[in-house]
Design an enzyme around this catalytic site. Structure first.
Site, short mmCIF file in Angstrom:
data_model
loop_
_atom_site.label_atom_id
_atom_site.label_comp_id
_atom_site.label_asym_id
_atom_site.label_seq_id
_atom_site.Cartn_x
_atom_site.Cartn_y
_atom_site.Cartn_z
N HIS A 128 -79.81 31.49 8.24
CA HIS A 128 -80.97 32.38 8.29
C HIS A 128 -81.09 32.94 9.71
CE1 HIS A 128 -85.47 32.93 8.74
NE2 HIS A 128 -85.30 33.49 7.56
N HIS A 156 -88.84 34.67 -1.14
CA HIS A 156 -89.69 34.42 0.03
C HIS A 156 -90.72 33.32 -0.21
CE1 HIS A 156 -91.51 35.99 3.92
NE2 HIS A 156 -90.23 36.17 4.11
N ASP A 208 -84.48 37.83 -1.94
CA ASP A 208 -85.34 36.84 -1.30
C ASP A 208 -86.68 36.78 -2.02
OD1 ASP A 208 -86.62 35.11 0.38
OD2 ASP A 208 -86.31 36.27 2.21
N GLU A 253 -83.00 33.57 -2.97
CA GLU A 253 -83.41 32.79 -1.80
C GLU A 253 -84.85 32.34 -1.93
OE1 GLU A 253 -84.11 33.61 2.97
OE2 GLU A 253 -82.52 34.67 1.92
N GLU A 291 -84.54 27.91 5.25
CA GLU A 291 -85.12 28.42 6.49
C GLU A 291 -86.34 27.60 6.92
OE1 GLU A 291 -87.81 32.21 5.87
OE2 GLU A 291 -86.14 32.27 4.44
#
Length: 379
Positions: A281, A181, A179, A205, A231
């Protein structure tokens, strides 16, 4: 049959539960958690109560359409999270009313279980090998971890360290999703993605924030690693340009942010037409996870499911299964989660425990990070 009450509960560590009750006392639960913004979502329920107390809870699609379109302003994380919690609670109520799991009402099973992954490493990942062993011993074969801490546009001396952390997890026999992020800007994201490409990751991700779709497309043309995004997308209209661009391989709608089970099922169907996989998610609570499992039960292109068991956010003694009276339905076995067979969302919530915990509630906020020069850093 009419809705008599719509209640919300701020449940530690950072969740917002929703309970609807019909005039005969029948009920359903949902989860409208929007991490760090529970108060805003709770405020959106004032309009929902005005609109839908007295409505027929069986008319889920009509309620969804009115909730989405009827307030003139639509979309975004707050309104869609509130609608998500309401939608989940309606499916839970309807399933209980008819004695059917939600997946049965949405077309029936396409699978009996779905592969699951757990988090390791926290916000600033470290001790990855030991953390991966813990998850392996719990039966998981896949994990996700954050790639980096805060990282600047142009200077990233620790990119090789990211590669070594991934290798440490893989050495414990784990498949790894990484991730980014949204912390990493395009110049560094390109470099890091290229370094990671030989490692065979499950996905990277949010390698770049979804508000920069042109940069995501550029990255997709640079590397073969599957790219996952979603997400921070909240409706089929938000996902539409990403699917059409060909920039992403996996979508990650959050069933507590993206309009609930109803809208996420539609988003997944859109993705299927582009040969894009779905990996919902869900670093959230038991109702969000139960809704995800209902989606997995009836949706062919769901490939893997995130779960928050033991995640670093679940501090203070409030973990994923604490408010369930049937925790076995959300307990992984051999790295998989079974599709629940119980009515509605398939999870039973300890109402007394929820009401008690909500008396203290929570005021969860994500940290604010800064670079060495004092400027804001993406978390």
């Amino acid at each position: 049959m009419k809705i008599a009450r719509i209640e919300t509960f701020h449940v530690p560590p950072r969740w917002l539960f929703v309970r609807i009750e019909a005039e005969d006392g029948s009920f359903g639960w949902g989860e409208a958690s929007l991490e760090g913004h529970s108060e805003a979502v709770d405020g959106a329920f004032e309009a929902i109560r005005d609109r839908f107390i007295g409505a027929d809870p069986r008319r889920i699609e009509d309620i969804w359409q009115v909730a989405y379109r009827g307030g003139f302003y639509r979309g975004g994380p707050v309104l869609m999270s509130a609608l998500a919690g309401l939608d989940q609670a309606l499916w839970d109520w309807k399933g209980r009313h008819f004695g059917l799991p939600a997946w049965e009402m949405l077309g029936g099973k396409v699978r009996d279980r779905v592969r699951a992954y757990a988090w390791i490493g926290g916000d600033r990942p470290h001790d990855i090998g030991a953390a991966a062993r813990v998850r392996r011993d719990q039966g998981f074969s896949a994990i996700k971890m954050n790639a980096t801490g805060e990282i600047d546009y142009l200077v990233a001396p620790d990119l090789d360290d990211v590669v070594e952390r991934v290798k440490a997890a893989q050495a414990e026999g784990m498949d790894v999703g990484l991730d980014f992020h949204g912390r990493i800007h395009r110049p560094m994201a390109k470099q890091l993605a290229k370094l990671l490409e030989p490692l065979g990751l499950l996905f990277i991700e949010e390698p770049i924030l979804s508000e920069n779709p042109e940069a995501l497309l550029q990255l997709a043309n640079l590397v073969s690693t599957p790219i996952a995004v979603g997400e921070r997308l909240y409706s089929r209209w938000d996902f539409k340009p990403f699917l059409a661009s060909g920039a992403i391989d996996i979508i990650q709608p959050d069933l507590s942010h993206a309009g609930g089970l109803s809208e996420s099922r539609r988003i997944a169907a859109m993705a299927e037409s582009y040969d894009v996989a779905v990996a919902p998610h869900c670093p959230l609570g038991p109702l969000a996870l139960a809704a995800c499992l209902q989606l997995a039960g009836c949706t062919p292109n769901v490939v893997i499911q995130e779960m928050s068991l033991g995640i670093h956010y679940n501090a203070g003694g409030h973990d994923l299964l604490n408010f369930c009276t049937n925790p076995e339905v959300l307990t992984p076995r051999d790295g998989y989660l079974a599709i629940p067979d119980g009515p509605g969302l398939g999870v039973e919530i300890d109402e007394a425990a929820v009401r008690a915990a909500a008396k203290d509630g929570h005021r969860w906020r994500n940290p604010v990070w800064r670079h060495a020069d004092g400027s804001f850093a993406e978390w």
